[in-house]
Design an enzyme around this catalytic site. Sequence first.
Site, PDB file in Angstrom:
ATOM      1  N   ASN A 122     -36.613  80.079   1.506  1.00 30.72           N
ATOM      2  CA  ASN A 122     -36.303  81.112   1.008  1.00 30.72           C
ATOM      3  C   ASN A 122     -35.869  80.873  -0.388  1.00 30.72           C
ATOM      4  O   ASN A 122     -36.181  81.069  -1.202  1.00 30.72           O
ATOM      5  CB  ASN A 122     -35.410  81.793   1.718  1.00 30.72           C
ATOM      6  CG  ASN A 122     -34.058  81.758   2.456  1.00 30.72           C
ATOM      7  OD1 ASN A 122     -33.895  80.553   3.043  1.00 30.72           O
ATOM      8  ND2 ASN A 122     -33.291  82.459   1.923  1.00 30.72           N
ATOM      9  N   GLY A 195     -30.545  78.289   8.268  1.00 25.47           N
ATOM     10  CA  GLY A 195     -31.932  79.147   8.459  1.00 25.47           C
ATOM     11  C   GLY A 195     -31.039  80.337  10.045  1.00 25.47           C
ATOM     12  O   GLY A 195     -30.157  80.310   9.635  1.00 25.47           O
ATOM     13  N   SER A 196     -32.532  80.296  10.353  1.00 28.20           N
ATOM     14  CA  SER A 196     -31.920  82.318  11.394  1.00 28.20           C
ATOM     15  C   SER A 196     -31.109  81.904  12.716  1.00 28.20           C
ATOM     16  O   SER A 196     -30.879  80.296  12.691  1.00 28.20           O
ATOM     17  CB  SER A 196     -33.071  82.779  11.583  1.00 28.20           C
ATOM     18  OG  SER A 196     -33.681  81.918  12.727  1.00 28.20           O
ATOM     19  N   GLU A 217     -25.918  76.694   8.632  1.00 26.96           N
ATOM     20  CA  GLU A 217     -25.806  78.505   7.825  1.00 26.96           C
ATOM     21  C   GLU A 217     -26.388  79.523   7.757  1.00 26.96           C
ATOM     22  O   GLU A 217     -27.918  78.793   8.063  1.00 26.96           O
ATOM     23  CB  GLU A 217     -25.675  78.051   5.832  1.00 26.96           C
ATOM     24  CG  GLU A 217     -25.004  76.376   5.534  1.00 26.96           C
ATOM     25  CD  GLU A 217     -23.487  77.299   5.858  1.00 26.96           C
ATOM     26  OE1 GLU A 217     -22.974  77.709   5.787  1.00 26.96           O
ATOM     27  OE2 GLU A 217     -22.605  76.376   5.685  1.00 26.96           O
ATOM     28  N   CYS A 251     -30.507  84.873   2.753  1.00 25.99           N
ATOM     29  CA  CYS A 251     -29.261  85.264   3.766  1.00 25.99           C
ATOM     30  C   CYS A 251     -28.120  85.919   3.518  1.00 25.99           C
ATOM     31  O   CYS A 251     -27.730  86.572   4.967  1.00 25.99           O
ATOM     32  CB  CYS A 251     -29.195  83.492   4.285  1.00 25.99           C
ATOM     33  SG  CYS A 251     -28.096  82.295   3.171  1.00 25.99           S
ATOM     34  N   GLU A 343     -32.397  91.298  12.115  1.00 26.01           N
ATOM     35  CA  GLU A 343     -32.248  91.026   9.726  1.00 26.01           C
ATOM     36  C   GLU A 343     -33.624  90.662   9.603  1.00 26.01           C
ATOM     37  O   GLU A 343     -34.487  90.700  10.170  1.00 26.01           O
ATOM     38  CB  GLU A 343     -31.502  89.127  10.149  1.00 26.01           C
ATOM     39  CG  GLU A 343     -31.834  88.949   8.727  1.00 26.01           C
ATOM     40  CD  GLU A 343     -31.372  87.651   8.403  1.00 26.01           C
ATOM     41  OE1 GLU A 343     -30.697  86.970   7.346  1.00 26.01           O
ATOM     42  OE2 GLU A 343     -31.688  86.969   9.367  1.00 26.01           O
TER      43      GLU A 343
END
Length: 519
Positions: A122, A195-196, A217, A251, A343
């Site tokens: 992203n 990332g997720s 993160e 995020c 999310e």
Amino acid sequence: MAQIQDNTDIIQPTFLKLKETFNTHKTKCLKFRKAQLKSLLRGLEEMEQEFHTAIEKDLGVTLFSSQITSTIVTKADVENQLTHIDEWSKEENVDTPFVIGPGSSKIIYEPLGVVLVIAAWNYPLFTGIPPMAAAIAAGNCVILKPSEIAPHSSQAMYNLVTKYLDPSCYAVIQGGVEVSKKITTLPLDLIIFTGSPEKGKLVAKAASENLVPCILELGGKSPTIVDKDCNLNVTAQRIIQGRFTNAGQTCVACDYVFVHQTIKDAFINEMKTELKRFFGENPQNSNDYSKIVTEFHTQRLQELLKDHQGQVVLGGQVNVNQRYVEPTIILQPKIDSKLMTEEIFGPILPILLFENIDEVIQFINARPKPLALYYYGSNSKNKKLIEQQTSSGAIVHNDSVFHLLNPHLPFGGVGNSGYGAYHGITGFKGCSHAKPVFAKSTLNIYPFNIRYPPYTKHKLQTLSLFFKFAELPQRHVVNATLLVSFVVALKLAQKKGYLKKLFEISKPYVEKVWKQVNL
């Protein structure tokens, strides 16, 4: 451009080459680190247009958006590391408790070894280069793994590192899922992953096999609270920017909003007005509105819009082929719907209503800890309650997302939103081992020799007394001892008349100097 291909054969040789380089201590040289950071900065400046083009192809963002969310902030982060590297890399002297003295204690920040940085799609540049710069500043060798979902940006970062950094110390390994799986199984010294939460768990699991520490993160559902005394216009503008920049693919974007029920209509109307002002009547035609990264993710967002059972007060249109999701606001969706349990990571904003701040705090605390929590309002009591009774990666009052640009604040999550942090000195220390060094004096007289057997009652009593004051720094003891010794010496000198004699001897010289000063 062709899709990024998996090639796992290059992983092991690349890792071994960097490991070998690190063992030569080449990257520990401060002069070398600074030269690499300067070269990295030069590369970011010279390749700026290449990065803009790559990010536009991957995410459909404009030149302005690319600058404020990628190139400018990335350069600023690298510059911050370069500016402070001398200060941060210094040995840090610390107190030594008297009970273990006499001696000296210090902390040396040494590099860990080979660090793997896994960037997100992203914000490919901002999630890749700043953590890499922190690892370089700390003296590590670095492997950068960009996301294959942003292939143009991945190639641009490969070009940057290959052209501007020492290839024996730093490398980019491109690839897809198989590369990501294999590279995390290496006996690395640190992994920094953005990332997720789901992917973060896989990274942590793979890393655990080799006891590799991680800085994760991750995302999650970051709440926003809009209180009744907020500035509605400012609040709407900042929530829109935080939620809909990069089409909501951020995020730390606000994932859902709790709005005080007394200002529900006013808030929604203000959001509609400002969204229209930001992106026009048709956001799809706006140069300032981004695309969804892939058709797959567009379809995923389309599914989220099907069964929420809330009221769509704005937007809702989706065009999968064009990777477009209209800015969408949904009032009171079902709490157990996918929209409220997964999310979102897209331009959809659910709105919930509240009367009392306590119910909001309970709602937030009943769910996984978010990466950020935003509060809009001026109620100092509510602010304090949120700070004291919730846990999140960060708390931001009256703004969204922009706290990431403060290099003096650590960026990181807690619980489900990750662990560890970077940015500024936090990133430097996160990529370093704080090695303690204790140098003990060979002075071995009483009372320092009472630690040895045979133990007597007197020794044990003395040791017990010392441990009661275990935190007392030895410098305080030394200073106190010198002061007491000086006072005792003065008393003895006074008693024997030495002070009077000293005064009489020095008086003529003092008077002579005084006359010269007053001429």
